[in-house]
Design a protein around this motif. Structure first.
Motif, mmCIF file in Angstrom:
data_model
loop_
_atom_site.group_PDB
_atom_site.id
_atom_site.type_symbol
_atom_site.label_atom_id
_atom_site.label_comp_id
_atom_site.label_asym_id
_atom_site.label_seq_id
_atom_site.Cartn_x
_atom_site.Cartn_y
_atom_site.Cartn_z
ATOM 1 N N GLU A 38 38.783 30.705 42.869
ATOM 2 C CA GLU A 38 37.814 31.732 42.533
ATOM 3 C C GLU A 38 36.870 31.181 41.473
ATOM 4 N N VAL A 39 35.585 31.330 41.692
ATOM 5 C CA VAL A 39 34.587 30.716 40.833
ATOM 6 C C VAL A 39 34.705 31.197 39.396
ATOM 7 N N GLY A 40 34.887 32.513 39.203
ATOM 8 C CA GLY A 40 34.980 33.054 37.851
ATOM 9 C C GLY A 40 36.147 32.495 37.073
ATOM 10 N N LEU A 53 30.932 21.735 31.989
ATOM 11 C CA LEU A 53 31.209 21.518 33.408
ATOM 12 C C LEU A 53 30.559 22.633 34.219
ATOM 13 N N ALA A 54 29.779 22.251 35.209
ATOM 14 C CA ALA A 54 29.240 23.247 36.134
ATOM 15 C C ALA A 54 30.317 23.617 37.146
ATOM 16 N N VAL A 55 30.228 24.816 37.695
ATOM 17 C CA VAL A 55 31.144 25.272 38.741
ATOM 18 C C VAL A 55 30.287 25.769 39.900
ATOM 19 N N PRO A 81 42.592 39.337 44.780
ATOM 20 C CA PRO A 81 42.438 40.612 44.076
ATOM 21 C C PRO A 81 41.082 40.680 43.381
ATOM 22 N N ALA A 82 40.397 41.808 43.516
ATOM 23 C CA ALA A 82 39.058 41.943 42.942
ATOM 24 C C ALA A 82 39.072 41.859 41.425
ATOM 25 N N ASP A 83 40.163 42.277 40.810
ATOM 26 C CA ASP A 83 40.265 42.283 39.348
ATOM 27 C C ASP A 83 41.123 41.127 38.837
ATOM 28 N N LEU A 84 41.061 39.998 39.520
ATOM 29 C CA LEU A 84 41.924 38.869 39.177
ATOM 30 C C LEU A 84 41.702 38.401 37.740
ATOM 31 N N LEU A 85 40.463 38.410 37.269
ATOM 32 C CA LEU A 85 40.173 37.950 35.914
ATOM 33 C C LEU A 85 40.760 38.848 34.838
ATOM 34 N N LEU A 86 41.218 40.037 35.224
ATOM 35 C CA LEU A 86 41.839 40.943 34.254
ATOM 36 C C LEU A 86 43.332 40.674 34.086
#
Length: 334
Positions: A38-40, A53-55, A81-86
């Motif tokens: 996942e990019v984020g 670093l670029a992604v 999951p849409a809220d994976l960063l949480l």
């Protein structure tokens, strides 16, 4: 010349997986790789490890081969999951477990489609997998099932390796009591066959295999247990009849030392900890986990998610780098 990228799975996003992936790219050790994730998450990991670093999100996995060194190419896995960063860093979270499993599935599809040369997996957390309802206790079992592709699952074995020692395990992620029950004639013989076939990839087309016993002193002629007499020894005899250069069973407290000194090219251990302790004692940072028996190359670091230091940006990527190097070597040997 590399024509297909290696697929690197994200691992558990609450652990150090994304950080060590970013560090590997930062050190120039992950060129020709595409991160399945996942990019984020990877942007956050790049920031945690010093920035700069670029992604990039890719439309084709093959485009990873054209990315500049200071760029992390990401093949965005669908169904995360849409809220994976949480998901909280350093803690068990079902979202992280679900994402880790999904990335593994997507990576297998890439390699099965011929879009990736092999797979390198960042660490996952078994409790997070269970919390997400994933039916497999670890990478090895999941990859075995995914490799079946609707047919019979291939017999696979875990190999832990570093520059000094290669150990193949008869049993892995079960309780010690169950592991003893799983040490059968067929299980030991199949392990020896898989190890023998794997030898050529490690520059040993006729590998010398030293086999550990199960009991202290390899049973001492049946005084401390008879598995060596009933099961392990007969499996070695059968393997030798097939042309496999297997020896033992030897006392478990010395066979790994003998393999390290060069008497054997591989050692076979009966249980998970019996085999992993000697390899990890030589240095977790140098160890690589290889799944033998799959129809594609898969390697990984020989450590876990390290929740205690996750998010600090200080995780050592050495074992992941060793896994990347091993995957390149094994794919070139196919």
């Amino acid at each position: 010349m590399q024509t297909r990228p290696l697929a690197v799975t994200l691992g558990d996003v609450c652990g150090i997986g994304p950080e060590i992936i970013a560090q590997a790219f930062r050190r120039g050790e992950a060129s020709g790789c595409v991160v399945v994730g996942e990019v984020g998450v990877m942007r956050r990991a790049a920031a945690m490890t010093g920035g700069g670093l670029a992604v990039a999100a890719l439309d084709r996995a093959a485009d990873a081969l054209d990315c500049p060194q200071a760029c992390i190419p990401v093949w965005s896995a669908s169904g995360l999951p849409a809220d994976l960063l949480l998901a909280p860093i350093g803690q068990v979270d079902a979202r992280a477990g679900a994402a880790a499993a999904r990335c593994i599935e997507v990576a297998v599809r890439l390699v099965q489609a011929g879009d990736a040369a092999g797979i390198v997996t960042a660490p996952i957390h078994k409790e997070a997998l269970a919390a997400a309802g994933v039916a497999y206790p670890g990478h090895t079992e999941m990859l075995q099932a995914l490799a079946a592709a609707g047919g019979n699952a291939p017999p696979v074995r875990m190999l832990l390796a570093n520059d000094e020692l290669r150990v193949v395990l008869v049993t892995i992620h079960v309780s010690l009591r169950e592991a003893i029950e799983r040490i059968t004639f067929d299980a030991v013989l199949e392990t020896l066959r898989i190890t023998h076939r794997a030898g050529a990839r490690f520059s040993h087309p006729e590998p010398r295999i030293g086999v550990a016993g199960l009991n202290p002193h390899a049973g001492e002629g049946g005084l401390f247990g008879d598995e060596e007499i009933r099961v392990i020894g007969p499996a070695i005899v059968a393997a030798r009849a097939e042309g496999i250069d297997a020896h033992g069973p030897f006392a478990p407290d010395t066979v790994f030392m003998r393999a390290r000194r060069g008497e054997f090219d591989f050692a076979v251990a009966m249980t998970h900890d019996q085999g992993l302790i000697p390899v990890k004692y030589l240095g977790v940072e140098n160890g690589v986990n290889v799944t033998l028996g799959l129809p594609f190359v898969r390697t990984s670091p020989d450590h876990g998610t390290a929740f205690d230091i996750a998010g600090s940006g200080q995780a050592d990527p050495s074992s992941l780098i060793a896994a990347l190097r091993m995957a390149r070597r094994l794919t070139q040997a196919e």
